[in-house]
Write an enzyme that holds these catalytic residues in place. Structure first.
Site, PDB file in Angstrom:
ATOM      1  N   LYS A 163       0.841  -1.202   0.000  1.00  0.00           N
ATOM      2  CA  LYS A 163       0.000   0.000   0.000  1.00  0.00           C
ATOM      3  C   LYS A 163       0.876   1.252   0.000  1.00  0.00           C
ATOM      4  O   LYS A 163       0.618   2.207  -0.742  1.00  0.00           O
ATOM      5  CB  LYS A 163      -0.942  -0.018   1.223  1.00  0.00           C
ATOM      6  CG  LYS A 163      -2.054  -1.053   1.084  1.00  0.00           C
ATOM      7  CD  LYS A 163      -2.837  -1.277   2.378  1.00  0.00           C
ATOM      8  CE  LYS A 163      -3.813  -2.447   2.184  1.00  0.00           C
ATOM      9  NZ  LYS A 163      -4.534  -2.825   3.408  1.00  0.00           N
ATOM     10  N   ASP A 181     -10.992   2.785   4.216  1.00  0.00           N
ATOM     11  CA  ASP A 181     -11.320   1.361   4.069  1.00  0.00           C
ATOM     12  C   ASP A 181     -12.833   1.155   3.952  1.00  0.00           C
ATOM     13  O   ASP A 181     -13.280   0.078   3.540  1.00  0.00           O
ATOM     14  CB  ASP A 181     -10.812   0.570   5.292  1.00  0.00           C
ATOM     15  CG  ASP A 181      -9.521  -0.188   4.995  1.00  0.00           C
ATOM     16  OD1 ASP A 181      -9.227  -0.421   3.804  1.00  0.00           O
ATOM     17  OD2 ASP A 181      -8.818  -0.555   5.956  1.00  0.00           O
ATOM     18  N   GLN A 235      -4.569  -1.509   9.670  1.00  0.00           N
ATOM     19  CA  GLN A 235      -4.457  -2.840   9.048  1.00  0.00           C
ATOM     20  C   GLN A 235      -4.995  -3.904  10.009  1.00  0.00           C
ATOM     21  O   GLN A 235      -4.608  -3.958  11.173  1.00  0.00           O
ATOM     22  CB  GLN A 235      -2.987  -3.119   8.703  1.00  0.00           C
ATOM     23  CG  GLN A 235      -2.762  -4.418   7.960  1.00  0.00           C
ATOM     24  CD  GLN A 235      -3.399  -4.427   6.569  1.00  0.00           C
ATOM     25  OE1 GLN A 235      -3.276  -3.482   5.799  1.00  0.00           O
ATOM     26  NE2 GLN A 235      -4.109  -5.505   6.257  1.00  0.00           N
TER      27      GLN A 235
END
Ligand code: NAP
Length: 282
Positions: free
Chosen positions: A52, A119, A96
């Protein structure tokens, strides 16, 4: 049969993001910024975060990595999230997953400012998606829809089957398809007669996590298949390889269009994260 090339579509999305970032900078605005929070030493999470961060750099998005030890107290993680919420130099925040057991993922996600929730996992964004309102859409299903659109410009009236009801993939995927006016069925581990459900679908999105669960013989001829599954298996030669939730070799002979694994949905997830970060900055 059409092979849906996720790598190529993802490259187009990234190039478009890079162009928009460059235009922002030419206007004298700072680049969009993503804060990535990584807790502990899960090797897969480290790989995801590295990818990422690298993708951000390639498109001109500024990223900052915040690493916390695996025994960090939940309060400390929440304090970091609050600091990032308040930081005007940070547009998007990504924590994460998975988190170590002492940190409650629901509580941590709920602490993220929904306007920075790139997200799309915050209940406000999940709720907005369910209500058909604009917001941040989770990256993997957003990527799946993008791939579907390369085959079907119009999904209205299509019979779509989503296999899996996770909050990360299955549920938001179903909501996106409803918003496209498809007729949507959601299958899960308690569904009866999965082959029959698959057999009547024009579109099958498989997000199960079971290697090659969906067999080619179940598919309606000409169906479009989006395979979200990423499963590591050992082949007959003793070598590890990745397979999807659909038996590709069988399905490719029946489907009208299908995503490969790897090279299908996988590359789209990060591309859509970059788009969401750009949106958060805008
Ligand atoms: P998950 O949270 O484990 O959810 C799996 C879903 O599949 C659940 O809803 C489960 O039903 C259902 N299921 C399990 N066995 C089934 C069966 N025999 N028949 C029908 N449904 C069944 O998984 P996830 O996070 O959604 O991920 C799914 C797959 O996608 C995994 O392989 C994962 O690695 C992959 N993935 C890929 C990406 C990417 O970027 N390409 C991103 C995310 C995930 P219940 O709800 O009844 O338990």
């Amino acid at each position: 049969m059409q092979l849906i090339d996720g790598k190529a579509v993802a490259a187009e999305v990234r190039a478009e993001v890079a162009r928009t970032v460059a235009a922002r900078r030419a206007d004298g605005r700072r680049p969009p910024a993503l804060a990535v929070v990584l807790v502990g030493d899960d090797p897969a999470s480290h790989v995801y975060v590295r990818n990422k961060v690298k993708a951000c750099a390639e498109t001109g998005i500024r990223s900052e990595e915040h690493r916390l030890a695996s025994d960090v107290a939940e309060a400390e993680l929440l304090a970091l999230v609050h600091r990032l919420n308040a930081d005007p130099e940070v547009d998007g925040i990504l924590v994460q997953l998975p988190l170590p057991p002492q940190c409650d993922a629901t509580r941590v996600i709920e602490a993220i400012d929904p306007a920075k929730d790139v997200d799309g996992f915050h209940p406000v964004n999940a709720g907005r998606l369910a209500l058909g309102l604009p917001g941040f859409v989770p990256c993997t299903p957003a990527g799946c829809l993008r791939l579907l659109k390369t085959v079907h410009a119009d999904l209205a009236g299509a019979e779509a089957l989503v296999i899996g009801r996770s909050t990360i993939v299955g549920r938001p995927m179903a909501a996106l398809l409803v918003a496209e006016s498809a007729t949507v069925t959601i299958a899960h581990s308690r569904s009866r007669d999965l082959p029959a459900l698959v057999g009547r679908a024009d579109i099958v999105v498989a997000a199960v996590g079971r290697p090659e669960l969906v067999r080619g013989g179940w598919l309606k001829p000409g169906a479009t298949v989006i395979d979200v599954g990423i499963n590591r298996v050992t082949g007959p030669d003793g070598r590890a390889r990745l397979v999807g939730d659909v038996c590709f070799a069988e399905a490719a002979a029946v489907a009208g269009a299908i995503t490969p694994v790897p090279g299908g949905v996988g590359p789209m997830t990060i591309a859509c994260l970059l788009e969401n970060t750009l949106k958060a900055a805008a």
